[in-house]
Design a protein around this motif. Sequence first.
Motif, PDB file in Angstrom:
ATOM      1  N   LEU A 185     -54.054 121.992  46.568  1.00  0.00           N
ATOM      2  CA  LEU A 185     -53.051 121.042  47.038  1.00  0.00           C
ATOM      3  C   LEU A 185     -52.979 119.859  46.083  1.00  0.00           C
ATOM      4  CD1 LEU A 185     -54.626 118.773  49.727  1.00  0.00           C
ATOM      5  CD2 LEU A 185     -55.886 120.343  48.236  1.00  0.00           C
ATOM      6  N   GLN A 186     -52.015 118.976  46.291  1.00  0.00           N
ATOM      7  CA  GLN A 186     -51.970 117.716  45.544  1.00  0.00           C
ATOM      8  C   GLN A 186     -51.838 116.555  46.515  1.00  0.00           C
ATOM      9  OE1 GLN A 186     -49.327 117.538  42.158  1.00  0.00           O
ATOM     10  NE2 GLN A 186     -49.227 115.330  42.223  1.00  0.00           N
ATOM     11  N   ALA A 187     -52.876 115.743  46.582  1.00  0.00           N
ATOM     12  CA  ALA A 187     -52.805 114.561  47.443  1.00  0.00           C
ATOM     13  C   ALA A 187     -51.647 113.684  46.991  1.00  0.00           C
ATOM     14  CB  ALA A 187     -54.112 113.776  47.370  1.00  0.00           C
ATOM     15  N   GLY A 188     -51.025 112.995  47.941  1.00  0.00           N
ATOM     16  CA  GLY A 188     -49.945 112.081  47.586  1.00  0.00           C
ATOM     17  C   GLY A 188     -48.616 112.765  47.363  1.00  0.00           C
ATOM     18  N   ASP A 189     -48.594 114.069  47.568  1.00  0.00           N
ATOM     19  CA  ASP A 189     -47.344 114.823  47.485  1.00  0.00           C
ATOM     20  C   ASP A 189     -46.374 114.328  48.580  1.00  0.00           C
ATOM     21  OD1 ASP A 189     -45.586 116.822  46.784  1.00  0.00           O
ATOM     22  OD2 ASP A 189     -46.660 118.420  47.801  1.00  0.00           O
ATOM     23  N   THR A 190     -45.081 114.568  48.380  1.00  0.00           N
ATOM     24  CA  THR A 190     -44.090 114.134  49.367  1.00  0.00           C
ATOM     25  C   THR A 190     -43.003 115.181  49.556  1.00  0.00           C
ATOM     26  OG1 THR A 190     -42.251 112.591  49.746  1.00  0.00           O
ATOM     27  CG2 THR A 190     -42.988 112.807  47.494  1.00  0.00           C
ATOM     28  N   LEU A 191     -42.436 115.223  50.750  1.00  0.00           N
ATOM     29  CA  LEU A 191     -41.327 116.124  51.059  1.00  0.00           C
ATOM     30  C   LEU A 191     -39.991 115.581  50.553  1.00  0.00           C
ATOM     31  CD1 LEU A 191     -42.243 117.053  54.746  1.00  0.00           C
ATOM     32  CD2 LEU A 191     -42.087 118.674  52.864  1.00  0.00           C
ATOM     33  N   ARG A 192     -39.985 114.385  50.024  1.00  0.00           N
ATOM     34  CA  ARG A 192     -38.722 113.760  49.626  1.00  0.00           C
ATOM     35  C   ARG A 192     -37.847 114.650  48.742  1.00  0.00           C
ATOM     36  NH1 ARG A 192     -38.002 107.485  47.606  1.00  0.00           N
ATOM     37  NH2 ARG A 192     -35.756 107.571  47.316  1.00  0.00           N
ATOM     38  N   PRO A 193     -38.429 115.401  47.774  1.00  0.00           N
ATOM     39  CA  PRO A 193     -37.564 116.268  46.949  1.00  0.00           C
ATOM     40  C   PRO A 193     -36.813 117.330  47.743  1.00  0.00           C
ATOM     41  CG  PRO A 193     -39.745 116.043  45.935  1.00  0.00           C
ATOM     42  CD  PRO A 193     -39.825 115.409  47.291  1.00  0.00           C
ATOM     43  N   LEU A 194     -37.262 117.628  48.959  1.00  0.00           N
ATOM     44  CA  LEU A 194     -36.566 118.625  49.793  1.00  0.00           C
ATOM     45  C   LEU A 194     -35.282 118.082  50.410  1.00  0.00           C
ATOM     46  CD1 LEU A 194     -38.893 120.739  52.111  1.00  0.00           C
ATOM     47  CD2 LEU A 194     -37.509 121.495  50.188  1.00  0.00           C
ATOM     48  N   LEU A 195     -35.133 116.751  50.461  1.00  0.00           N
ATOM     49  CA  LEU A 195     -34.014 116.171  51.205  1.00  0.00           C
ATOM     50  C   LEU A 195     -32.639 116.685  50.776  1.00  0.00           C
ATOM     51  CD1 LEU A 195     -35.296 112.530  51.819  1.00  0.00           C
ATOM     52  CD2 LEU A 195     -34.653 114.197  53.581  1.00  0.00           C
ATOM     53  N   PRO A 196     -32.387 116.861  49.474  1.00  0.00           N
ATOM     54  CA  PRO A 196     -31.057 117.382  49.106  1.00  0.00           C
ATOM     55  C   PRO A 196     -30.762 118.730  49.769  1.00  0.00           C
ATOM     56  CG  PRO A 196     -32.188 116.533  47.161  1.00  0.00           C
ATOM     57  CD  PRO A 196     -33.185 116.519  48.288  1.00  0.00           C
ATOM     58  N   LEU A 197     -31.770 119.573  49.900  1.00  0.00           N
ATOM     59  CA  LEU A 197     -31.587 120.878  50.528  1.00  0.00           C
ATOM     60  C   LEU A 197     -31.377 120.735  52.042  1.00  0.00           C
ATOM     61  CD1 LEU A 197     -31.706 123.894  49.528  1.00  0.00           C
ATOM     62  CD2 LEU A 197     -34.042 123.948  50.405  1.00  0.00           C
ATOM     63  N   LEU A 198     -32.192 119.923  52.671  1.00  0.00           N
ATOM     64  CA  LEU A 198     -32.082 119.723  54.118  1.00  0.00           C
ATOM     65  C   LEU A 198     -30.738 119.093  54.479  1.00  0.00           C
ATOM     66  CD1 LEU A 198     -35.666 118.268  54.825  1.00  0.00           C
ATOM     67  CD2 LEU A 198     -34.924 120.650  54.902  1.00  0.00           C
ATOM     68  N   ASN A 199     -30.291 118.151  53.658  1.00  0.00           N
ATOM     69  CA  ASN A 199     -29.019 117.490  53.919  1.00  0.00           C
ATOM     70  C   ASN A 199     -27.828 118.412  53.658  1.00  0.00           C
ATOM     71  OD1 ASN A 199     -29.504 114.809  54.866  1.00  0.00           O
ATOM     72  ND2 ASN A 199     -30.262 114.235  52.834  1.00  0.00           N
ATOM     73  N   ALA A 200     -27.994 119.333  52.687  1.00  0.00           N
ATOM     74  CA  ALA A 200     -26.871 120.192  52.308  1.00  0.00           C
ATOM     75  C   ALA A 200     -26.607 121.295  53.335  1.00  0.00           C
ATOM     76  CB  ALA A 200     -27.117 120.810  50.932  1.00  0.00           C
ATOM     77  N   PHE A 201     -27.626 121.683  54.093  1.00  0.00           N
ATOM     78  CA  PHE A 201     -27.461 122.791  55.040  1.00  0.00           C
ATOM     79  C   PHE A 201     -27.902 122.396  56.453  1.00  0.00           C
ATOM     80  CE2 PHE A 201     -27.925 124.580  50.814  1.00  0.00           C
ATOM     81  CZ  PHE A 201     -26.797 125.376  50.743  1.00  0.00           C
ATOM     82  N   PRO A 202     -27.143 121.480  57.085  1.00  0.00           N
ATOM     83  CA  PRO A 202     -27.560 121.015  58.414  1.00  0.00           C
ATOM     84  C   PRO A 202     -27.594 122.135  59.445  1.00  0.00           C
ATOM     85  CG  PRO A 202     -25.350 120.223  57.867  1.00  0.00           C
ATOM     86  CD  PRO A 202     -25.917 120.832  56.619  1.00  0.00           C
ATOM     87  N   GLN A 203     -26.870 123.230  59.182  1.00  0.00           N
ATOM     88  CA  GLN A 203     -26.827 124.324  60.153  1.00  0.00           C
ATOM     89  C   GLN A 203     -27.970 125.330  59.992  1.00  0.00           C
ATOM     90  OE1 GLN A 203     -25.350 124.027  57.256  1.00  0.00           O
ATOM     91  NE2 GLN A 203     -23.619 125.408  57.059  1.00  0.00           N
ATOM     92  N   VAL A 204     -28.780 125.172  58.931  1.00  0.00           N
ATOM     93  CA  VAL A 204     -29.923 126.078  58.727  1.00  0.00           C
ATOM     94  C   VAL A 204     -31.201 125.419  59.262  1.00  0.00           C
ATOM     95  CG1 VAL A 204     -31.374 127.251  57.014  1.00  0.00           C
ATOM     96  CG2 VAL A 204     -28.893 127.102  56.670  1.00  0.00           C
ATOM     97  N   THR A 205     -31.967 126.183  60.044  1.00  0.00           N
ATOM     98  CA  THR A 205     -33.253 125.675  60.511  1.00  0.00           C
ATOM     99  C   THR A 205     -34.302 125.874  59.421  1.00  0.00           C
ATOM    100  OG1 THR A 205     -32.719 126.214  62.794  1.00  0.00           O
ATOM    101  CG2 THR A 205     -35.046 125.943  62.266  1.00  0.00           C
ATOM    102  N   PHE A 206     -34.926 124.777  59.011  1.00  0.00           N
ATOM    103  CA  PHE A 206     -36.009 124.853  58.037  1.00  0.00           C
ATOM    104  C   PHE A 206     -37.346 124.681  58.772  1.00  0.00           C
ATOM    105  CE2 PHE A 206     -32.356 123.768  55.473  1.00  0.00           C
ATOM    106  CZ  PHE A 206     -32.540 124.498  54.308  1.00  0.00           C
ATOM    107  N   CYS A 207     -38.201 125.702  58.677  1.00  0.00           N
ATOM    108  CA  CYS A 207     -39.536 125.635  59.280  1.00  0.00           C
ATOM    109  C   CYS A 207     -40.489 125.171  58.193  1.00  0.00           C
ATOM    110  CB  CYS A 207     -39.975 127.006  59.773  1.00  0.00           C
ATOM    111  SG  CYS A 207     -38.779 127.786  60.854  1.00  0.00           S
ATOM    112  N   LEU A 208     -40.954 123.931  58.276  1.00  0.00           N
ATOM    113  CA  LEU A 208     -41.742 123.364  57.182  1.00  0.00           C
ATOM    114  C   LEU A 208     -43.234 123.333  57.489  1.00  0.00           C
ATOM    115  CD1 LEU A 208     -39.643 120.234  56.082  1.00  0.00           C
ATOM    116  CD2 LEU A 208     -39.340 122.627  55.466  1.00  0.00           C
ATOM    117  N   SER A 209     -44.015 123.689  56.481  1.00  0.00           N
ATOM    118  CA  SER A 209     -45.470 123.521  56.510  1.00  0.00           C
ATOM    119  C   SER A 209     -45.879 122.755  55.260  1.00  0.00           C
ATOM    120  CB  SER A 209     -46.184 124.876  56.476  1.00  0.00           C
ATOM    121  OG  SER A 209     -45.747 125.694  57.518  1.00  0.00           O
TER     122      SER A 209
END
Lengths: 375, 375, 375
Positions: A291-315
């Motif tokens: 793993l990498q400590a200090g990692d962030t989900l922020r880079p995923l936001l463009p994908l999450l914002n682009a497909f509001p109708q898709v359910t993303f199951c995140l781990s």
Amino acid sequence: MRPSEELEQRLLDEIMGIQVIDVHSHVPWEAPFARSLRDLLGYHYFTELAHSAGMDRGVLDAETPDEEVMPALVEALSTFDNTVQYSWLIELARELFGFQHRRLTLDNWEELAEAVVARSRRAGREREIMADSGIQKVFLSNSFDDDLEAIDPEVFVPVLRADLLVFHFPDREVRRSLEKVTDVAIRKGADLREALEKVFRRFQGSGAAGVAVSLPPQLQLFPVVEGDLDTAVGKAVQDKPLSSDETVTLRCGVLFALSELCAQFELPMQVLYGAVKGAYRHGVHQGKDLLQAGDTLRPLLPLLNAFPQVTFCLSVLSDSQAQELASYGWLVSNVVVCGHWWYDSLPAYMERDLAARLQSVPKTKLIGFYSDMYK
Amino acid sequence: MRPSEELEQRLLDEIMGIQVIDVHSHVPWEAPFARSLRDLLGYHYFTELAHSAGMDRGVLDAETPDEEVMPALVEALSTFDNTVQYSWLIELARELFGFQHRRLTLDNWEELAEAVVARSRRAGREREIMADSGIQKVFLSNSFDDDLEAIDPEVFVPVLRADLLVFHFPDREVRRSLEKVTDVAIRKGADLREALEKVFRRFQGSGAAGVAVSLPPQLQLFPVVEGDLDTAVGKAVQDKPLSSDETVTLRCGVLFALSELCAQFELPMQVLYGAVKGAYRHGVHQGKDLLQAGDTLRPLLPLLNAFPQVTFCLSVLSDSQAQELASYGWLVSNVVVCGHWWYDSLPAYMERDLAARLQSVPKTKLIGFYSDMYK
Amino acid sequence: MRPSEELEQRLLDEIMGIQVIDVHSHVPWEAPFARSLRDLLGYHYFTELAHSAGMDRGVLDAETPDEEVMPALVEALSTFDNTVQYSWLIELARELFGFQHRRLTLDNWEELAEAVVARSRRAGREREIMADSGIQKVFLSNSFDDDLEAIDPEVFVPVLRADLLVFHFPDREVRRSLEKVTDVAIRKGADLREALEKVFRRFQGSGAAGVAVSLPPQLQLFPVVEGDLDTAVGKAVQDKPLSSDETVTLRCGVLFALSELCAQFELPMQVLYGAVKGAYRHGVHQGKDLLQAGDTLRPLLPLLNAFPQVTFCLSVLSDSQAQELASYGWLVSNVVVCGHWWYDSLPAYMERDLAARLQSVPKTKLIGFYSDMYK
């Protein structure tokens, strides 16, 4: 028994009674259970600890005979009998194989080895294991070119594992296999999307539960321009080297295309976020990622914002992101919070993190290790 | 007593009976214990809190007389009597100096001051303190040019503190002292390695337990090309300014050379990871460094991967890295997980973090504050 | 009752008896309490969870009639009755409105709705709410151009919310309003500082308690050169587009000027650190911001170091920064540790974090949710 102990027992009884669905596994469906103790101890959760504690990696070579591997592995186990991984091993030895001891030692491992072999010969063994474990269904990790017809739909649920497509499309073998299985000659972005749609159609026809992909830290994600995607695909299919920008474009192009297909086919996308692949060069098979400590989900936001109708199951893999994930589940409508995974699956972390999820995420958006997501 | 309390007591009794080895200290071996209460309260764990709570930094000037310093410090202490640092002070006052009170106040500090002076005059005082504390040996932090002959080997164990070599080789004084103590004229990379080898030889001859170095967040680490190292060393020894690239090359060159010598001399390297030096400009002596949340061990991987035969004892400063460190101990064969340090040494953090280490790291790879690593 | 339960009760009784001061609120002082249940449920802590769990955002449009909004909201609430946010709602319904049920349902919401309307008509309702809640004073978030005369000084304390000034000075409306309210024609850096000083003078005259600003992750902060600030201000006031460097210069210029005025007027600066504005594009009103895991306070150091005489009250949004904040409170003399906020305000996080603060930060530097900072 004090009142708090009674409550604990009542809750535990309720939880143990739930018939669970394992939403993420790497079970090899054509040979879904261990045929030998060597099979069992060969799981990377055990071999990586044995190697970490000093066992030579060469012990694990396929050609090393059992007489050498088994005592070495059993001896290595004694260096980590403090760990939760060890307790899982003993629990499964006791629950699934009738093992009576609390430690696996040079004196008793052969007992267990015999039980594993004997039970593996029973008819319907996979159903027996699932019944004993309270598991109803198991999701698989399938390559786009897997033969899905061969999968037993009463036990297993296919999931399209998309890592090869997202990260290794330029590999000639991957590309050719994709062309072959879809009968699409891929020359540009539109061809690639057509091929992926055919993959989706085939997976949906076999009752697939969705798409899964493992994404590393510090990914750049953005919607790509069609012309750029065409250029990147064009170079890849001609075996020309891609620039760093073109590589990123191709990855984003595939990932956004998969997300669009998830929307079209009404399938969720499972994202396993944060593994640094091959970080530890000297690790055992499947034991090289960190793993990498200090990692962030922020880079995923463009994908999450682009497909509001898709359910993303995140781990996520890093404890320093545990709150971030809970907050995404709290705020972002198309995010579902999913389980605890590998380095983050210790009781010490899960206790606080589960409390936080229960305290802040709508109960309709929580998925345990095992869950009823699949209907 | 409830059963859980009995268990707690039994565990604590066992733990308190362990004769410990302090694997990291800054004890000044030529004057290893406090001669006065001012000495004791001058420790940065107390002065930095006193200053943080509003005490003027000038109070701590060497020329300020005791009559002024002591009441100011004692008064400042009352602003942080909620902290664990304060409880450490009271515990040592009671255990080592027979102090009876639970608070140090303007009314009773002179009692403690007298006890400190009186006991400091006892023969064999350092052995008495170690016996009272259950400490068997204390590792030191030695500069490469320290006189190791003067160190009492029954009590202390030298450790080569390498920060000056890694970060300050271009300082003329450091360089000249290294040349003098090793009798090597340093003109290029090979000379530097020869000098370092002589330092190692001398330290090993004095029973040194290894090398220790403090590395800041966001370090770049890579194996250097010999020609580049020669250039950097060449400019440094001519007092020419180094470019930013050359500075990094020189640091990496020294650090990799030290690691190679650790392999050759079979000594471990202790890495204290994550202090941002001089972050708080207005802090007291030794009280200017801070941690950086979100820091990661990932930059260390090239070093860990390059020297699989060297044991790296890693400590981190940031709670957001606690799981990362445990995971490195879990997976990476040459990583040993070492203690809790400064900002990360609070019960609130240690409780969960120790649980996670016990749940996931081979027991052979855990080092407490004090440990039996040194044999 | 066991001894530990008695102690808990005693501590809780003491805590509940404290008359608190709310040091951060967005209470609209001209209409400080809910007039209807729709008002209450319209708070973003409830609407963002309802939307996250699947409620259509359109439900919340101002023109949607109550008959449609209320059942939709009440139904959505049932999807997050596991959360602490829900428990806050029920607690306030019971404590402030005499609601008797433990769940808000389609069968009983009208009861609560009637109670909210009925009680809102009582004379001195805001004082009643504050007495029932044990709140003595409430700090506000005021824009630089707010009419402070209208604020009831027995209940409310103005705080200058500086986000518009720091981040939106180039907006023509902001600029003109600042010029109008201060009667300063702003052409260069010195004019801007003059205008800000007039704002401070006006706020101090109305008993303001300080300045508050929300700063995003990964900010660059540095003292600006006067000429650069003049250029940036000059372009802004002529409606010319600013380069990225000029934008940063302008922000830093305003923030450092505000800090300097805090020193001059002896007022604290409250910094809410780490919200990524507008991160979730599809969120409801006030429900679009997220935290960023792995964020760090390190970019703040130039500001903290530059103004040692100004008290900075810091709050963070990310759990991975909780220890960093406690450490700043431990070491940095002009940092005060302030509360738990939004995503970080869950019992699961607060328990460990409060323990750490109590274990390491001088008690004079801790501010709760509510506190006696304002005197």
